[in-house]
Design a protein around this motif. Structure first.
Motif, PDB file in Angstrom:
ATOM      1  N   GLU A  97       0.840  -1.361   0.084  1.00 56.43           N
ATOM      2  CA  GLU A  97      -0.118  -0.131   0.082  1.00 56.43           C
ATOM      3  C   GLU A  97       0.957   1.139  -0.044  1.00 56.43           C
ATOM      4  OE1 GLU A  97      -3.737   2.170   2.068  1.00 56.43           O
ATOM      5  OE2 GLU A  97      -3.069   0.336   3.140  1.00 56.43           O
ATOM      6  N   ALA A  98       1.860   1.194   0.776  1.00 52.61           N
ATOM      7  CA  ALA A  98       2.882   2.360   0.745  1.00 52.61           C
ATOM      8  C   ALA A  98       3.492   2.758  -0.612  1.00 52.61           C
ATOM      9  CB  ALA A  98       4.036   2.327   1.756  1.00 52.61           C
ATOM     10  N   GLN A  99       3.874   1.761  -1.271  1.00 48.46           N
ATOM     11  CA  GLN A  99       4.213   2.076  -2.732  1.00 48.46           C
ATOM     12  C   GLN A  99       3.049   2.465  -3.640  1.00 48.46           C
ATOM     13  OE1 GLN A  99       5.761  -0.754  -6.130  1.00 48.46           O
ATOM     14  NE2 GLN A  99       7.286  -0.622  -4.668  1.00 48.46           N
ATOM     15  N   HIS A 100       1.796   2.213  -3.510  1.00 51.60           N
ATOM     16  CA  HIS A 100       0.790   2.743  -4.265  1.00 51.60           C
ATOM     17  C   HIS A 100       0.263   4.051  -3.833  1.00 51.60           C
ATOM     18  CE1 HIS A 100       0.844  -1.493  -5.434  1.00 51.60           C
ATOM     19  NE2 HIS A 100       0.377  -1.042  -6.733  1.00 51.60           N
ATOM     20  N   LEU A 101       0.527   4.264  -2.622  1.00 50.02           N
ATOM     21  CA  LEU A 101       0.191   5.681  -2.089  1.00 50.02           C
ATOM     22  C   LEU A 101       1.170   6.757  -2.459  1.00 50.02           C
ATOM     23  CD1 LEU A 101      -1.022   4.854   1.639  1.00 50.02           C
ATOM     24  CD2 LEU A 101      -2.436   5.878  -0.040  1.00 50.02           C
ATOM     25  N   LYS A 102       2.276   6.437  -2.815  1.00 54.01           N
ATOM     26  CA  LYS A 102       3.445   7.230  -3.176  1.00 54.01           C
ATOM     27  C   LYS A 102       3.249   7.271  -4.652  1.00 54.01           C
ATOM     28  CE  LYS A 102       8.409   7.334  -3.926  1.00 54.01           C
ATOM     29  NZ  LYS A 102       9.796   6.720  -3.887  1.00 54.01           N
ATOM     30  N   ALA A 103       2.902   6.369  -5.343  1.00 54.87           N
ATOM     31  CA  ALA A 103       2.487   6.837  -6.762  1.00 54.87           C
ATOM     32  C   ALA A 103       1.322   7.295  -7.092  1.00 54.87           C
ATOM     33  CB  ALA A 103       2.255   5.321  -7.494  1.00 54.87           C
ATOM     34  N   ALA A 104       0.329   7.344  -6.320  1.00 53.97           N
ATOM     35  CA  ALA A 104      -0.742   8.007  -6.543  1.00 53.97           C
ATOM     36  C   ALA A 104      -0.435   9.559  -6.213  1.00 53.97           C
ATOM     37  CB  ALA A 104      -1.872   7.811  -5.417  1.00 53.97           C
ATOM     38  N   ALA A 149      -3.894  10.407   1.521  1.00 54.56           N
ATOM     39  CA  ALA A 149      -3.502  10.566   2.722  1.00 54.56           C
ATOM     40  C   ALA A 149      -1.862  10.382   3.061  1.00 54.56           C
ATOM     41  CB  ALA A 149      -4.124   9.060   3.531  1.00 54.56           C
ATOM     42  N   ASN A 150      -1.370  11.438   4.134  1.00 55.77           N
ATOM     43  CA  ASN A 150       0.118  11.348   4.350  1.00 55.77           C
ATOM     44  C   ASN A 150       0.144  10.049   5.148  1.00 55.77           C
ATOM     45  OD1 ASN A 150       0.356  13.819   3.310  1.00 55.77           O
ATOM     46  ND2 ASN A 150      -0.475  14.713   5.195  1.00 55.77           N
ATOM     47  N   ASN A 151       1.399   9.424   4.882  1.00 57.06           N
ATOM     48  CA  ASN A 151       1.771   8.085   5.354  1.00 57.06           C
ATOM     49  C   ASN A 151       3.069   8.002   5.465  1.00 57.06           C
ATOM     50  OD1 ASN A 151       2.475   6.238   2.904  1.00 57.06           O
ATOM     51  ND2 ASN A 151       1.233   7.809   2.127  1.00 57.06           N
ATOM     52  N   ARG A 152       3.637   7.140   6.199  1.00 57.24           N
ATOM     53  CA  ARG A 152       5.130   6.494   6.417  1.00 57.24           C
ATOM     54  C   ARG A 152       5.183   5.267   6.926  1.00 57.24           C
ATOM     55  NH1 ARG A 152       8.115   9.956  11.206  1.00 57.24           N
ATOM     56  NH2 ARG A 152       9.479   8.329  10.722  1.00 57.24           N
ATOM     57  N   LEU A 153       6.204   4.526   6.294  1.00 56.18           N
ATOM     58  CA  LEU A 153       6.465   3.153   6.800  1.00 56.18           C
ATOM     59  C   LEU A 153       7.382   3.321   8.077  1.00 56.18           C
ATOM     60  CD1 LEU A 153       7.357   1.286   3.546  1.00 56.18           C
ATOM     61  CD2 LEU A 153       5.870   0.726   5.265  1.00 56.18           C
ATOM     62  N   VAL A 154       6.958   2.312   8.995  1.00 56.59           N
ATOM     63  CA  VAL A 154       7.767   2.244  10.315  1.00 56.59           C
ATOM     64  C   VAL A 154       7.878   0.959  10.370  1.00 56.59           C
ATOM     65  CG1 VAL A 154       6.939   4.590  11.122  1.00 56.59           C
ATOM     66  CG2 VAL A 154       5.481   2.380  11.522  1.00 56.59           C
ATOM     67  N   LEU A 155       8.915   0.453  11.493  1.00 59.99           N
ATOM     68  CA  LEU A 155       9.198  -0.788  11.810  1.00 59.99           C
ATOM     69  C   LEU A 155       9.073  -0.716  13.544  1.00 59.99           C
ATOM     70  CD1 LEU A 155      12.681  -1.525   9.801  1.00 59.99           C
ATOM     71  CD2 LEU A 155      10.348  -2.252   9.331  1.00 59.99           C
ATOM     72  N   ASP A 156       8.654  -1.792  14.024  1.00 61.07           N
ATOM     73  CA  ASP A 156       8.490  -2.058  15.497  1.00 61.07           C
ATOM     74  C   ASP A 156       9.858  -2.631  15.960  1.00 61.07           C
ATOM     75  OD1 ASP A 156       8.563  -4.707  14.794  1.00 61.07           O
ATOM     76  OD2 ASP A 156       6.556  -5.124  15.828  1.00 61.07           O
ATOM     77  N   SER A 157       9.776  -3.115  17.136  1.00 60.74           N
ATOM     78  CA  SER A 157      10.837  -3.503  17.848  1.00 60.74           C
ATOM     79  C   SER A 157      11.446  -4.852  17.446  1.00 60.74           C
ATOM     80  CB  SER A 157      10.701  -3.703  19.418  1.00 60.74           C
ATOM     81  OG  SER A 157       9.452  -4.667  19.795  1.00 60.74           O
ATOM     82  N   THR A 158      10.458  -5.570  16.707  1.00 62.13           N
ATOM     83  CA  THR A 158      10.962  -6.754  16.044  1.00 62.13           C
ATOM     84  C   THR A 158      11.290  -6.807  14.487  1.00 62.13           C
ATOM     85  OG1 THR A 158       8.595  -7.490  15.410  1.00 62.13           O
ATOM     86  CG2 THR A 158       8.893  -8.085  17.707  1.00 62.13           C
ATOM     87  N   VAL A 196      -0.696   6.221   8.721  1.00 59.94           N
ATOM     88  CA  VAL A 196      -1.459   6.818   8.025  1.00 59.94           C
ATOM     89  C   VAL A 196      -2.192   8.263   8.726  1.00 59.94           C
ATOM     90  CG1 VAL A 196      -3.487   7.123   6.360  1.00 59.94           C
ATOM     91  CG2 VAL A 196      -2.195   5.037   6.530  1.00 59.94           C
ATOM     92  N   GLU A 197      -2.133   9.267   8.375  1.00 59.89           N
ATOM     93  CA  GLU A 197      -2.554  10.534   8.983  1.00 59.89           C
ATOM     94  C   GLU A 197      -3.861  10.613   8.835  1.00 59.89           C
ATOM     95  OE1 GLU A 197      -1.338  15.144   9.820  1.00 59.89           O
ATOM     96  OE2 GLU A 197      -0.604  14.157   8.045  1.00 59.89           O
ATOM     97  N   PRO A 256      -8.808  12.595   0.604  1.00 58.52           N
ATOM     98  CA  PRO A 256      -7.821  12.171  -0.084  1.00 58.52           C
ATOM     99  C   PRO A 256      -7.914  10.508  -0.088  1.00 58.52           C
ATOM    100  CG  PRO A 256      -7.264  13.677   1.824  1.00 58.52           C
ATOM    101  CD  PRO A 256      -8.996  13.404   1.594  1.00 58.52           C
ATOM    102  N   ILE A 257      -6.908  10.314  -1.156  1.00 55.14           N
ATOM    103  CA  ILE A 257      -6.766   8.688  -1.486  1.00 55.14           C
ATOM    104  C   ILE A 257      -6.385   8.040  -0.433  1.00 55.14           C
ATOM    105  CG2 ILE A 257      -5.943   7.061  -2.948  1.00 55.14           C
ATOM    106  CD1 ILE A 257      -5.872   9.388  -5.069  1.00 55.14           C
ATOM    107  N   TYR A 258      -6.977   6.738  -0.200  1.00 59.30           N
ATOM    108  CA  TYR A 258      -6.620   5.845   0.948  1.00 59.30           C
ATOM    109  C   TYR A 258      -6.804   4.364   0.574  1.00 59.30           C
ATOM    110  CZ  TYR A 258     -11.640   6.130   2.391  1.00 59.30           C
ATOM    111  OH  TYR A 258     -13.050   5.964   2.364  1.00 59.30           O
TER     112      TYR A 258
END
Length: 398
Positions: free
Chosen positions: A188-195, A203-212, A219-220, A312-314
């Motif tokens: 989804e992140a890749q397609h939101l960037k392309a959109a 929709a404003n968004n960012r990829l994040v990683l958890d402790s694992t 997504v804001e 916004p697109i989501y």
């Protein structure tokens, strides 16, 4: 005293607020139905209705077959999150009023629902953090969520767990990978960037990683807007296509693209522009293999003056890589094996000028061509099959 979760099924009335204003009541009827009624004071003030399907009127709005009126049904979570909520309240899926009272203090848009006489309180977020590296996303996925946020659908994105969080003092949703659809977050992140190349709000968004090291997508929330001098963001009116059409969420695959676009555009400040922009969203979905653009995944959003425009697109991952080769909604009567002529017919029905249609097609094509599914990563026959189908679709518009 505010009732506990398991006591809510005994509550017969709920207060309905628009922002901070008490506007009406949802009440269980003797025949098992649920009715919404505006307060006399609200009607006397002459304000507009709180939703497109609920114009201000002294007449009650009664939901079908014991359900809530469709606008309120559309505020409920779906899929996994609804099941967790049902179990926590010890009620049934059909007891929509109880379910909504449990999560109605924080809904999409600016309408809130709480047990009668209860104070409006800020619903605690599931997680507060300065870095997602402090979290274990798998634990969040099992947590009861008291925010009523639709977006967990019964098709592909049904298993995408959506959790409200606070990140650097902004309201976000945290989307997590489901077990049976790997890489959905990165997808989804890749397609939101392309959109963003569509030159439409995304929709404003960012990829994040958890402790694992597991990925999540922040997504804001675009239904909240900060106002200078205010202690908290302003809630903006938001309605998806099913709410505008006054249909229950379960019908989200049973309407056509033409119905959805026309219904939303008619509520917008600039309906001609809205038709063109919505048309382009659906073309982009086809060109990127998104088979889940249904009646709850496209919406209208009001500005601070109450004027609607396309939201916004989501929720736009490629579902083709998971074996879903159809559109969620029909286009010119077809959901599969679409050709350029079907998009031409859709544009004609919408009244789009040829130049506007061609421009929308080319923008959607340009944006879609920036997506490389092999970077998600997918591999093997699912990847090759999706790439082959997408090449065919893109050749149709070139």
């Amino acid at each position: 005293m505010k009732p506990q979760l398991q006591e809510l099924k005994l509550v017969t009335k709920a207060d309905v607020y628009c922002n901070e204003n008490l506007v009406g009541t949802l009440a269980r009827q003797s025949d098992g139905s649920v009715a919404f009624s505006y307060n006399k004071d609200y009607l006397a003030h002459g304000d507009a209705g709180i939703a497109t399907s609920l114009p201000a009127s002294p007449e009650a709005y009664v939901g079908p077959g014991g359900a809530l009126p469709s606008f309120f049904s559309g505020l409920l979570p779906e899929g996994h999150r609804l099941t967790v909520l049902k179990d926590a309240t010890k009620t049934s899926i059909s007891d929509e009023l109880t379910l909504l009272m449990a999560v109605g203090a924080d809904t999409p848009g600016n309408v809130r629902v709480v047990p009668e006489g209860s104070a409006l309180e800020q619903t605690p977020v599931v997680a507060e953090f300065s870095s997602t590296a402090e979290l274990d996303f798998s634990v969040l996925a099992r947590t009861l969520d008291r925010h009523s946020i639709p977006g967990v659908q019964d098709k592909i994105s049904a298993t995408m767990l959506t959790t409200p969080v606070e990140f650097k003092n902004s309201a976000y949703l945290l989307k997590l990978d489901p077990r049976d659809h790997p890489h959905l977050v990165v997808n989804e992140a890749q397609h939101l960037k392309a959109a963003r190349l569509l030159k439409l709000p995304v929709a404003n968004n960012r990829l994040v990683l958890d402790s694992t090291g597991s990925p999540g997508l922040l997504v804001e929330r675009f239904d909240r807007e900060g106002v200078e001098g205010a202690d908290s963001p302003t809630r903006l009116a938001l309605e998806d296509a099913m709410q505008v059409l006054n249909l229950p969420p379960a019908s989200k695959y049973a309407v056509s693209t033409e119905q959805v676009i026309e219904a939303l555009a008619l509520q917008c400040q600039a309906p001609v522009l809205a038709r063109r922009n919505l048309y382009m969203q659906f073309v982009f979905a086809w060109l990127t293999g998104n088979g889940d653009l249904h009646g709850k995944n496209v919406s209208i959003l009001a500005d601070l003056h109450g004027r609607f425009h396309v939201a916004p697109i989501y929720d736009i991952p490629c579902t083709l890589v998971y074996g879903d080769d159809t559109m969620a909604l029909t286009v010119a009567g077809k959901a599969k094996n679409l050709k350029k002529k079907h998009w031409t017919e859709l544009a004609r029905v919408l009244g789009l000028a040829d130049r506007a249609t061609q421009s929308a097609n080319q923008l959607a094509l340009k944006a879609a061509l920036t997506v490389d599914l092999s970077e998600v990563p997918f591999e093997g026959s699912p990847l090759r099959g999706a790439q082959r189908e997408l090449r065919f679709r893109r050749m149709e518009l070139q």
